[in-house]
Motif scaffolding. Structure first.
Motif, PDB file in Angstrom:
ATOM      1  N   UNK A 291       0.785  -1.223   0.000  1.00 26.78           N
ATOM      2  CA  UNK A 291       0.000   0.000   0.000  1.00 26.78           C
ATOM      3  C   UNK A 291       0.813   1.267   0.000  1.00 26.78           C
ATOM      4  N   UNK A 292       2.148   1.149   0.125  1.00 24.38           N
ATOM      5  CA  UNK A 292       2.971   2.345   0.272  1.00 24.38           C
ATOM      6  C   UNK A 292       3.033   3.177  -1.006  1.00 24.38           C
ATOM      7  N   UNK A 293       2.999   2.543  -2.178  1.00 31.12           N
ATOM      8  CA  UNK A 293       3.082   3.309  -3.418  1.00 31.12           C
ATOM      9  C   UNK A 293       1.841   4.182  -3.604  1.00 31.12           C
ATOM     10  N   UNK A 294       0.681   3.626  -3.292  1.00 31.52           N
ATOM     11  CA  UNK A 294      -0.547   4.410  -3.402  1.00 31.52           C
ATOM     12  C   UNK A 294      -0.572   5.555  -2.406  1.00 31.52           C
ATOM     13  N   UNK A 295       0.005   5.339  -1.226  1.00 36.84           N
ATOM     14  CA  UNK A 295       0.065   6.421  -0.254  1.00 36.84           C
ATOM     15  C   UNK A 295       0.968   7.546  -0.729  1.00 36.84           C
ATOM     16  N   UNK A 296       2.033   7.192  -1.447  1.00 35.29           N
ATOM     17  CA  UNK A 296       2.988   8.201  -1.903  1.00 35.29           C
ATOM     18  C   UNK A 296       2.442   8.994  -3.091  1.00 35.29           C
ATOM     19  N   UNK A 297       1.846   8.293  -4.087  1.00 38.52           N
ATOM     20  CA  UNK A 297       1.405   9.013  -5.295  1.00 38.52           C
ATOM     21  C   UNK A 297      -0.112   9.201  -5.374  1.00 38.52           C
ATOM     22  N   UNK A 298      -0.845   8.663  -4.405  1.00 35.68           N
ATOM     23  CA  UNK A 298      -2.308   8.817  -4.345  1.00 35.68           C
ATOM     24  C   UNK A 298      -3.015   8.226  -5.565  1.00 35.68           C
ATOM     25  N   UNK A 299      -2.388   7.243  -6.195  1.00 39.92           N
ATOM     26  CA  UNK A 299      -2.983   6.543  -7.323  1.00 39.92           C
ATOM     27  C   UNK A 299      -3.581   5.218  -6.848  1.00 39.92           C
ATOM     28  N   UNK A 300      -4.510   4.633  -7.626  1.00 40.57           N
ATOM     29  CA  UNK A 300      -5.069   3.330  -7.250  1.00 40.57           C
ATOM     30  C   UNK A 300      -3.993   2.251  -7.194  1.00 40.57           C
ATOM     31  N   UNK A 301      -4.263   1.180  -6.480  1.00 37.58           N
ATOM     32  CA  UNK A 301      -3.316   0.071  -6.367  1.00 37.58           C
ATOM     33  C   UNK A 301      -3.096  -0.571  -7.731  1.00 37.58           C
ATOM     34  N   UNK A 302      -1.847  -0.900  -8.001  1.00 36.21           N
ATOM     35  CA  UNK A 302      -1.489  -1.506  -9.283  1.00 36.21           C
ATOM     36  C   UNK A 302      -1.662  -3.022  -9.285  1.00 36.21           C
ATOM     37  N   UNK A 303      -1.939  -3.585  -8.120  1.00 37.65           N
ATOM     38  CA  UNK A 303      -2.120  -5.033  -8.014  1.00 37.65           C
ATOM     39  C   UNK A 303      -3.068  -5.329  -6.845  1.00 37.65           C
ATOM     40  N   UNK A 304      -3.574  -6.530  -6.840  1.00 35.63           N
ATOM     41  CA  UNK A 304      -4.436  -7.000  -5.755  1.00 35.63           C
ATOM     42  C   UNK A 304      -3.603  -7.797  -4.764  1.00 35.63           C
TER      43      UNK A 304
END
Length: 223
Positions: free
Chosen positions: A84-97
């Motif tokens: 979940x850290x990438x979405x927290x940094x760029x505020x984009x949806x998750x790239x994977x489940x």
């Protein structure tokens, strides 16, 4: 779930190993604990969860799928890993489940608390960035494997990646190796993976024990 305090749990997570006592306490005061059942979604591709999830125990799969519903396993997460850290940094949806493979306990840090920590906690920021680099390198390796290795080589590399070395120097995979899951990891059919695994067993390179663990008895060639 463990009766350890949040601070005790934080201290056991590699991501937070560089924090000072005050920083660790600040994180401990912000996190909550959550239990995910087997098969339950932690995060979903294309959606936002606005939280960082840190595995305390259990195991989770990182999956991606195409428009036809075909799944590829990108990684298997275990204790100390986080999502979940990438979405927290760029505020984009998750790239994977991410789906819990077995019952899994996690620490959850919400986006607002995460952002409050970043400006003053440079060591936490650095630890997260190092984790991102590690994941990018793993992704590059996976792409390389799919592009350059045949099925035999991809199976061998995946077995080596899954194995750990015990006290006697033996490489062993301490959980059952699903042929179907292996097929999703290496991008091949289940039948092809089964043939490769059978060949490795017949040649004495690997040995599948009664409990499903796999022992690597000879050096695997993965290139």
């Amino acid at each position: 779930m463990s009766m350890l305090s949040n601070l005790d749990l934080i201290r056991r997570v590699p991501l937070f190993s560089m924090l000072t006592a005050d920083q660790a306490q600040a994180i401990a005061d912000s996190v909550s604990k959550r239990r995910f059942r087997r098969g339950e979604l932690v995060v979903e591709q294309g959606r936002k969860s606005n939280a960082l999830f840190i595995l305390l125990n259990g195991r989770a799969r990182v999956l991606t799928s195409d428009s036809r519903g075909r799944e590829v396993i990108l990684a298997v997460l275990e204790s100390g890993d986080y999502v979940g850290e990438m979405s927290l940094i760029d505020n984009e949806p998750h790239s994977a489940t991410v789906r819990a493979e077995i019952q899994t306990d996690m620490l959850v840090l919400q986006r607002a608390d995460f952002q409050r920590c970043l400006p003053e906690h440079s060591s936490l920021s650095y630890a997260i960035l190092r984790g991102l680099v590690r994941r990018l390198r793993n992704a590059d390796r996976q792409i390389e494997s799919l592009a350059l290795l045949d099925v035999y080589g991809r199976v061998a590399r995946t077995l080596l990646d899954m194995a750990e070395t015990d006290a006697e120097g033996v490489q062993i995979i301490r959980h059952k190796v699903s042929r179907q899951d292996m097929a999703k990891v290496v991008g091949a059919s289940r039948e092809m993976v089964s043939r490769v695994m059978k060949d490795l067993e017949e040649r004495g390179v690997i040995e599948t024990q009664e409990n499903g663990f796999v022992v690597i008895k000879e050096r695997l060639q993965n290139e």
